[in-house]
Design a protein around this motif. Structure first.
Motif, PDB file in Angstrom:
ATOM      1  N   GLN A  10       0.829  -1.203   0.000  1.00 27.79           N
ATOM      2  CA  GLN A  10       0.000   0.000   0.000  1.00 27.79           C
ATOM      3  C   GLN A  10       0.868   1.259   0.000  1.00 27.79           C
ATOM      4  O   GLN A  10       0.592   2.220  -0.717  1.00 27.79           O
ATOM      5  N   ASN A  14       1.047   4.092  -2.924  1.00 27.71           N
ATOM      6  CA  ASN A  14       0.802   5.500  -2.618  1.00 27.71           C
ATOM      7  C   ASN A  14       1.992   6.364  -3.008  1.00 27.71           C
ATOM      8  O   ASN A  14       1.818   7.491  -3.473  1.00 27.71           O
ATOM      9  N   LYS A  47      -3.357  14.267   1.204  1.00 24.10           N
ATOM     10  CA  LYS A  47      -4.162  13.107   1.587  1.00 24.10           C
ATOM     11  C   LYS A  47      -3.345  11.821   1.499  1.00 24.10           C
ATOM     12  O   LYS A  47      -3.379  10.989   2.408  1.00 24.10           O
ATOM     13  N   LEU A  48      -2.594  11.657   0.411  1.00 23.28           N
ATOM     14  CA  LEU A  48      -1.775  10.455   0.251  1.00 23.28           C
ATOM     15  C   LEU A  48      -0.660  10.392   1.293  1.00 23.28           C
ATOM     16  O   LEU A  48      -0.369   9.320   1.828  1.00 23.28           O
ATOM     17  N   GLU A  51      -2.207   9.223   4.422  1.00 22.07           N
ATOM     18  CA  GLU A  51      -2.483   7.787   4.367  1.00 22.07           C
ATOM     19  C   GLU A  51      -1.228   6.977   4.636  1.00 22.07           C
ATOM     20  O   GLU A  51      -1.272   5.966   5.340  1.00 22.07           O
ATOM     21  N   ALA A  54      -0.526   7.083   8.276  1.00 21.66           N
ATOM     22  CA  ALA A  54      -1.490   6.267   9.015  1.00 21.66           C
ATOM     23  C   ALA A  54      -1.132   4.788   8.910  1.00 21.66           C
ATOM     24  O   ALA A  54      -1.247   4.046   9.894  1.00 21.66           O
TER      25      ALA A  54
END
Length: 58
Positions: A10, A14, A47-48, A51, A54
């Motif tokens: 992931q 990203n 935003k990426l 992410e 996170a």
């Protein structure tokens, strides 16, 4: 905490998206055809990045 294979994948996906968005942002800044592009691209990049953080922090 160690990341599992899915999390690593992931993050890699990203990062690839981030690279593409950063190139688009650089192009939009050089040739501002649409004034909405720059803030939209900056928001997508933020935003990426959030992410990725996170995923890293669990």
């Amino acid at each position: 905490m160690a990341l599992n294979r899915k999390q690593k994948k992931q993050i890699e996906a990203n990062r690839n998206k981030l690279n593409a968005l950063r190139q688009q942002l650089a192009g939009a800044r050089k040739q501002p055809d649409d004034p909405e592009d720059i803030p939209r691209l900056e928001a997508q990049i933020a935003k990426l990045e959030a992410e990725i953080e996170a995923i890293r922090n669990g």
